[in-house]
Design a protein around this motif. Structure first.
Motif, PDB file in Angstrom:
ATOM      1  N   MET A   1       8.465  11.052  -1.527  1.00  0.00           N
ATOM      2  CA  MET A   1       9.168  10.006  -2.267  1.00  0.00           C
ATOM      3  C   MET A   1      10.190  10.585  -3.237  1.00  0.00           C
ATOM      4  O   MET A   1      11.384  10.309  -3.140  1.00  0.00           O
ATOM      5  N   LYS A   2       9.731  11.387  -4.178  1.00  0.00           N
ATOM      6  CA  LYS A   2      10.623  11.868  -5.234  1.00  0.00           C
ATOM      7  C   LYS A   2      11.808  12.639  -4.672  1.00  0.00           C
ATOM      8  O   LYS A   2      12.959  12.387  -5.065  1.00  0.00           O
ATOM      9  N   ALA A   3      11.549  13.571  -3.756  1.00  0.00           N
ATOM     10  CA  ALA A   3      12.631  14.419  -3.248  1.00  0.00           C
ATOM     11  C   ALA A   3      13.711  13.622  -2.514  1.00  0.00           C
ATOM     12  O   ALA A   3      14.895  13.722  -2.870  1.00  0.00           O
ATOM     13  N   PRO A   4      13.362  12.810  -1.500  1.00  0.00           N
ATOM     14  CA  PRO A   4      14.425  12.057  -0.819  1.00  0.00           C
ATOM     15  C   PRO A   4      15.090  11.013  -1.712  1.00  0.00           C
ATOM     16  O   PRO A   4      16.290  10.748  -1.562  1.00  0.00           O
ATOM     17  N   TYR A   5      14.326  10.441  -2.643  1.00  0.00           N
ATOM     18  CA  TYR A   5      14.906   9.470  -3.577  1.00  0.00           C
ATOM     19  C   TYR A   5      15.901  10.159  -4.503  1.00  0.00           C
ATOM     20  O   TYR A   5      17.006   9.652  -4.753  1.00  0.00           O
ATOM     21  N   GLU A   6      15.529  11.334  -5.004  1.00  0.00           N
ATOM     22  CA  GLU A   6      16.422  12.070  -5.898  1.00  0.00           C
ATOM     23  C   GLU A   6      17.690  12.503  -5.175  1.00  0.00           C
ATOM     24  O   GLU A   6      18.792  12.456  -5.739  1.00  0.00           O
ATOM     25  N   ILE A   7      17.554  12.906  -3.920  1.00  0.00           N
ATOM     26  CA  ILE A   7      18.728  13.289  -3.139  1.00  0.00           C
ATOM     27  C   ILE A   7      19.650  12.082  -2.938  1.00  0.00           C
ATOM     28  O   ILE A   7      20.873  12.175  -3.108  1.00  0.00           O
TER      29      ILE A   7
ATOM     30  N   LEU B   1      21.400   7.786   5.793  1.00  0.00           N
ATOM     31  CA  LEU B   1      20.295   7.219   6.563  1.00  0.00           C
ATOM     32  C   LEU B   1      19.003   7.912   6.154  1.00  0.00           C
ATOM     33  O   LEU B   1      18.875   9.128   6.306  1.00  0.00           O
ATOM     34  N   THR B   2      18.054   7.139   5.647  1.00  0.00           N
ATOM     35  CA  THR B   2      16.760   7.691   5.260  1.00  0.00           C
ATOM     36  C   THR B   2      15.711   7.300   6.283  1.00  0.00           C
ATOM     37  O   THR B   2      15.579   6.125   6.632  1.00  0.00           O
ATOM     38  N   ILE B   3      14.966   8.296   6.768  1.00  0.00           N
ATOM     39  CA  ILE B   3      13.852   8.036   7.669  1.00  0.00           C
ATOM     40  C   ILE B   3      12.645   7.733   6.786  1.00  0.00           C
ATOM     41  O   ILE B   3      12.103   8.625   6.137  1.00  0.00           O
ATOM     42  N   VAL B   4      12.256   6.484   6.754  1.00  0.00           N
ATOM     43  CA  VAL B   4      11.153   6.066   5.883  1.00  0.00           C
ATOM     44  C   VAL B   4       9.873   6.115   6.728  1.00  0.00           C
ATOM     45  O   VAL B   4       9.437   7.182   7.109  1.00  0.00           O
ATOM     46  N   SER B   5       9.282   4.988   7.070  1.00  0.00           N
ATOM     47  CA  SER B   5       8.069   4.956   7.889  1.00  0.00           C
ATOM     48  C   SER B   5       7.581   3.525   7.960  1.00  0.00           C
ATOM     49  O   SER B   5       7.866   2.708   7.084  1.00  0.00           O
ATOM     50  N   GLN B   6       6.779   3.241   8.988  1.00  0.00           N
ATOM     51  CA  GLN B   6       6.082   1.958   9.033  1.00  0.00           C
ATOM     52  C   GLN B   6       5.192   1.771   7.809  1.00  0.00           C
ATOM     53  O   GLN B   6       4.866   0.638   7.433  1.00  0.00           O
ATOM     54  N   ALA B   7       4.805   2.884   7.175  1.00  0.00           N
ATOM     55  CA  ALA B   7       3.937   2.803   5.996  1.00  0.00           C
ATOM     56  C   ALA B   7       4.625   2.131   4.818  1.00  0.00           C
ATOM     57  O   ALA B   7       3.958   1.743   3.853  1.00  0.00           O
ATOM     58  N   ALA B   8       5.946   1.986   4.884  1.00  0.00           N
ATOM     59  CA  ALA B   8       6.658   1.249   3.835  1.00  0.00           C
ATOM     60  C   ALA B   8       6.563  -0.258   4.032  1.00  0.00           C
ATOM     61  O   ALA B   8       6.870  -1.030   3.118  1.00  0.00           O
TER      62      ALA B   8
ATOM     63  N   TYR C   1       0.668   9.124   1.207  1.00  0.00           N
ATOM     64  CA  TYR C   1       1.770   8.856   2.127  1.00  0.00           C
ATOM     65  C   TYR C   1       2.271   7.411   2.021  1.00  0.00           C
ATOM     66  O   TYR C   1       3.469   7.167   1.901  1.00  0.00           O
ATOM     67  N   GLY C   2       1.337   6.455   2.071  1.00  0.00           N
ATOM     68  CA  GLY C   2       1.743   5.055   2.018  1.00  0.00           C
ATOM     69  C   GLY C   2       2.424   4.699   0.713  1.00  0.00           C
ATOM     70  O   GLY C   2       3.443   3.998   0.692  1.00  0.00           O
ATOM     71  N   VAL C   3       1.877   5.188  -0.400  1.00  0.00           N
ATOM     72  CA  VAL C   3       2.492   4.942  -1.709  1.00  0.00           C
ATOM     73  C   VAL C   3       3.877   5.564  -1.763  1.00  0.00           C
ATOM     74  O   VAL C   3       4.837   4.951  -2.259  1.00  0.00           O
ATOM     75  N   ALA C   4       4.000   6.782  -1.236  1.00  0.00           N
ATOM     76  CA  ALA C   4       5.295   7.460  -1.253  1.00  0.00           C
ATOM     77  C   ALA C   4       6.345   6.693  -0.467  1.00  0.00           C
ATOM     78  O   ALA C   4       7.479   6.507  -0.928  1.00  0.00           O
ATOM     79  N   LYS C   5       5.989   6.213   0.710  1.00  0.00           N
ATOM     80  CA  LYS C   5       6.972   5.534   1.558  1.00  0.00           C
ATOM     81  C   LYS C   5       7.345   4.162   1.005  1.00  0.00           C
ATOM     82  O   LYS C   5       8.505   3.753   1.083  1.00  0.00           O
ATOM     83  N   MET C   6       6.370   3.439   0.462  1.00  0.00           N
ATOM     84  CA  MET C   6       6.711   2.166  -0.179  1.00  0.00           C
ATOM     85  C   MET C   6       7.604   2.392  -1.398  1.00  0.00           C
ATOM     86  O   MET C   6       8.576   1.666  -1.619  1.00  0.00           O
ATOM     87  N   GLY C   7       7.269   3.418  -2.174  1.00  0.00           N
ATOM     88  CA  GLY C   7       8.086   3.726  -3.335  1.00  0.00           C
ATOM     89  C   GLY C   7       9.480   4.183  -2.958  1.00  0.00           C
ATOM     90  O   GLY C   7      10.466   3.843  -3.625  1.00  0.00           O
ATOM     91  N   LEU C   8       9.594   4.947  -1.870  1.00  0.00           N
ATOM     92  CA  LEU C   8      10.899   5.407  -1.411  1.00  0.00           C
ATOM     93  C   LEU C   8      11.779   4.244  -1.006  1.00  0.00           C
ATOM     94  O   LEU C   8      12.953   4.167  -1.398  1.00  0.00           O
TER      95      LEU C   8
ATOM     96  N   LEU D   1      15.344   3.133  -2.803  1.00  0.00           N
ATOM     97  CA  LEU D   1      16.609   3.027  -2.080  1.00  0.00           C
ATOM     98  C   LEU D   1      17.257   1.663  -2.280  1.00  0.00           C
ATOM     99  O   LEU D   1      18.483   1.556  -2.409  1.00  0.00           O
ATOM    100  N   PHE D   2      16.433   0.626  -2.320  1.00  0.00           N
ATOM    101  CA  PHE D   2      17.000  -0.710  -2.557  1.00  0.00           C
ATOM    102  C   PHE D   2      17.502  -0.858  -3.989  1.00  0.00           C
ATOM    103  O   PHE D   2      18.471  -1.579  -4.239  1.00  0.00           O
ATOM    104  N   HIS D   3      16.868  -0.183  -4.916  1.00  0.00           N
ATOM    105  CA  HIS D   3      17.377  -0.215  -6.289  1.00  0.00           C
ATOM    106  C   HIS D   3      18.708   0.525  -6.384  1.00  0.00           C
ATOM    107  O   HIS D   3      19.615   0.081  -7.105  1.00  0.00           O
ATOM    108  N   ILE D   4      18.857   1.627  -5.665  1.00  0.00           N
ATOM    109  CA  ILE D   4      20.157   2.300  -5.602  1.00  0.00           C
ATOM    110  C   ILE D   4      21.197   1.369  -4.997  1.00  0.00           C
ATOM    111  O   ILE D   4      22.324   1.242  -5.486  1.00  0.00           O
TER     112      ILE D   4
END
Length: 273
Positions: free
Chosen positions: A111-117, A136-143, A153-160, A164-167
């Motif tokens: 979450m943090k790394a791809p979000y920060e990028i 293009l961010t590869i998220v996951s069905q876990a989001a 994993y699930g928390v990270a992908k939902m948070g990611l 991205l939507f906040h950006i």
């Protein structure tokens, strides 16, 4: 995609390499990023043998300064950056018995790394009015759903996805037109690491990395109904793309999810051929 310049994190294998290969086949100069130089060299050679243009950059996505150096180096070389594939990450199962330090370490990676990028790219390129950048961010069905054994994993992908939507909301608020965000939510993917489980009949709902790459290319080409696509295999339907709303206010309460069955005859056995 011809004559475009792209950076792909996690580009040495799996989904990242499949997307990089697909882009290179269409004429994009791809830069593969991952930590392991040996894997990067093999991935580069594969793309070159296919007639594509590829270079490599060894970096850890959790080191934002190293990633900034990669981005700025590519931009300086070409005077542009057209595509950034925010792909690198991993899956690990976590439960209530997992030490929280292990859970947090995965959240930092996924979450943090791809979000920060993505945050850096949006802020950096919004000022480059003559540079249209697609992220293009590869998220996951876990989001998109709560899964078991996924306290990290699930928390990270939902948070990611939320980040991205906040950006995206901020880009809209500032009227930024030259930076566009895309999100791809794969179900199970038959990467090299997953194929043993497919062969052992432990996984029955996987799609190939190439199928994910095809979806990525269609998203980046703006030929899809939205910029948010889920791709997966469903036993009773085949391979299906589901398109979610790409506006921040509608994504979490979609009035409609568009389904497109792209291969009704696919079965898991097709992966073993």
């Amino acid at each position: 995609m011809k004559n475009q310049v792209a950076i792909i994190t996690g580009g040495s294998e799996g989904i990242g390499l499949s997307i990089a290969s697909a882009l290179a086949t269409q004429g994009t100069h791809v830069y593969l990023v991952s930590r392991t130089l040996e894997k990067l060299e093999k991935a580069k050679e594969k793309i070159l043998q296919q007639g594509g243009k590829a270079d490599i950059k060894s970096a850890d996505i959790t080191n934002i300064d190293a990633m900034k150096d990669v981005i700025e180096s590519v931009y300086k070389t070409h005077g542009r950056l057209d595509i950034f594939i925010n792909n690198a990450g991993t899956w690990q199962g976590h439960s209530l018995d997992t030490p929280f330090a292990d859970i947090w370490k995965l959240i930092e990676l996924d979450m943090k790394a791809p979000y920060e990028i993505a945050h850096y790219l949006a802020g950096r390129f919004k000022e480059e009015k003559n540079n249209d950048l697609r992220i293009l961010t590869i998220v996951s069905q876990a989001a998109l759903q709560v899964l078991g054994n996924s306290l990290g994993y699930g928390v990270a992908k939902m948070g990611l996805a939320a980040g991205l939507f906040h950006i995206e909301k901020e880009l809209q608020k500032e009227g930024i037109q030259n930076v566009k965000l895309y999100r791809l939510y794969p179900n199970t993917v038959a990467t090299e690491k997953m194929m043993d489980a497919v062969r052992a009949n432990q996984v029955k709902d996987a799609v190939s990395p190439e199928t994910v790459a095809d979806t990525a290319i269609d998203l980046l080409s703006d030929t899809t109904p939205t910029r948010d696509a889920r791709i997966g295999y469903y036993i009773d339907k085949g391979i299906v793309r589901s398109y979610y709303p790409s506006t921040p206010q509608d994504f979490y309460h979609p009035a409609e999810i568009i389904e497109d069955v792209i291969d009704p005859d696919f079965t898991i056995q097709d992966l073993l051929k």
